[in-house]
Write a protein that holds these residues in place. Structure first.
Motif, PDB file in Angstrom:
ATOM      1  N   GLU A  41      54.848  87.152  73.039  1.00  0.00           N
ATOM      2  CA  GLU A  41      55.993  88.184  72.054  1.00  0.00           C
ATOM      3  C   GLU A  41      56.774  88.332  72.953  1.00  0.00           C
ATOM      4  O   GLU A  41      57.467  89.174  74.071  1.00  0.00           O
ATOM      5  N   GLU A  42      58.187  88.129  72.845  1.00  0.00           N
ATOM      6  CA  GLU A  42      59.657  89.088  72.689  1.00  0.00           C
ATOM      7  C   GLU A  42      60.045  90.474  72.077  1.00  0.00           C
ATOM      8  O   GLU A  42      60.416  89.808  70.759  1.00  0.00           O
ATOM      9  N   ASN A  43      60.529  91.220  72.863  1.00  0.00           N
ATOM     10  CA  ASN A  43      60.481  92.630  72.033  1.00  0.00           C
ATOM     11  C   ASN A  43      61.259  92.704  72.488  1.00  0.00           C
ATOM     12  O   ASN A  43      61.001  93.160  74.559  1.00  0.00           O
ATOM     13  N   SER A  56      60.060  95.099  65.035  1.00  0.00           N
ATOM     14  CA  SER A  56      60.590  93.848  65.324  1.00  0.00           C
ATOM     15  C   SER A  56      59.875  93.319  66.355  1.00  0.00           C
ATOM     16  O   SER A  56      60.087  93.787  67.472  1.00  0.00           O
ATOM     17  N   THR A  58      59.657  88.401  68.639  1.00  0.00           N
ATOM     18  CA  THR A  58      59.696  87.677  68.081  1.00  0.00           C
ATOM     19  C   THR A  58      57.825  86.461  68.727  1.00  0.00           C
ATOM     20  O   THR A  58      58.226  86.981  69.837  1.00  0.00           O
ATOM     21  N   ARG A  60      56.818  83.099  70.662  1.00  0.00           N
ATOM     22  CA  ARG A  60      57.241  82.135  70.591  1.00  0.00           C
ATOM     23  C   ARG A  60      55.478  81.324  71.150  1.00  0.00           C
ATOM     24  O   ARG A  60      54.884  81.960  71.893  1.00  0.00           O
ATOM     25  N   GLU A  68      57.404  74.376  72.731  1.00  0.00           N
ATOM     26  CA  GLU A  68      57.232  75.513  71.651  1.00  0.00           C
ATOM     27  C   GLU A  68      56.860  74.440  70.359  1.00  0.00           C
ATOM     28  O   GLU A  68      57.586  73.495  70.291  1.00  0.00           O
ATOM     29  N   ARG A  71      56.845  79.566  66.289  1.00  0.00           N
ATOM     30  CA  ARG A  71      57.907  80.180  66.087  1.00  0.00           C
ATOM     31  C   ARG A  71      58.484  81.245  65.358  1.00  0.00           C
ATOM     32  O   ARG A  71      58.292  81.178  64.284  1.00  0.00           O
ATOM     33  N   VAL A  72      57.312  82.854  65.726  1.00  0.00           N
ATOM     34  CA  VAL A  72      56.873  83.363  64.717  1.00  0.00           C
ATOM     35  C   VAL A  72      58.249  84.818  64.272  1.00  0.00           C
ATOM     36  O   VAL A  72      57.992  85.594  65.799  1.00  0.00           O
ATOM     37  N   ILE A  73      58.897  85.338  63.153  1.00  0.00           N
ATOM     38  CA  ILE A  73      59.655  85.712  63.610  1.00  0.00           C
ATOM     39  C   ILE A  73      59.659  87.164  62.951  1.00  0.00           C
ATOM     40  O   ILE A  73      59.034  86.687  61.405  1.00  0.00           O
ATOM     41  N   ARG A  74      59.286  88.810  63.161  1.00  0.00           N
ATOM     42  CA  ARG A  74      59.335  89.635  62.596  1.00  0.00           C
ATOM     43  C   ARG A  74      60.586  90.663  61.955  1.00  0.00           C
ATOM     44  O   ARG A  74      60.758  91.002  63.660  1.00  0.00           O
ATOM     45  N   VAL A  90      56.436  88.641  57.619  1.00  0.00           N
ATOM     46  CA  VAL A  90      56.761  87.495  59.514  1.00  0.00           C
ATOM     47  C   VAL A  90      57.653  86.197  58.756  1.00  0.00           C
ATOM     48  O   VAL A  90      57.196  85.119  57.040  1.00  0.00           O
TER      49      VAL A  90
END
Length: 90
Positions: A41-43, A56, A58, A60, A68, A71-74, A90
């Motif tokens: 999780e990237e934030n 929020s 992302t 990966r 990869e 990729r899930v983006i919220r 999402v």
């Protein structure tokens, strides 16, 4: 072919000792317990501290070779009684 997955969150030592939340990492395993994917999780720290449940992020998801695959983006969305139409997506 996967008919079942098991998701394990990896807990960072710093997170366990200080009680502070870091970017989440997950192992995704098959029913035999073999790792088939890895997710990160990237934030930002700001998002985790102030917006935790509605933050929020992302995520990966990579296969065992590190490629990869998903990729899930919220995005950050307001979650209050004043704006009920802004539900999380999402």
């Amino acid at each position: 072919q996967l008919d079942q997955i098991i998701i394990h969150q990896q807990v960072e030592l710093l997170e366990a000792i200080l009680g502070t939340e870091t970017s989440s990492k997950y192992e995704i395993k098959n029913h035999l317990g073999q790792r088939v994917y890895f997710a990160v999780e990237e934030n930002g720290c700001f998002d985790r501290k102030l917006c935790s449940p509605i933050r929020s992020f992302t995520i990966r998801i990579a296969d065992t070779a590190g490629r990869e695959v998903i990729r899930v983006i919220r995005p950050l969305r307001c979650n209050s009684c004043c704006f009920p139409c802004f539900l999380q997506e999402v």
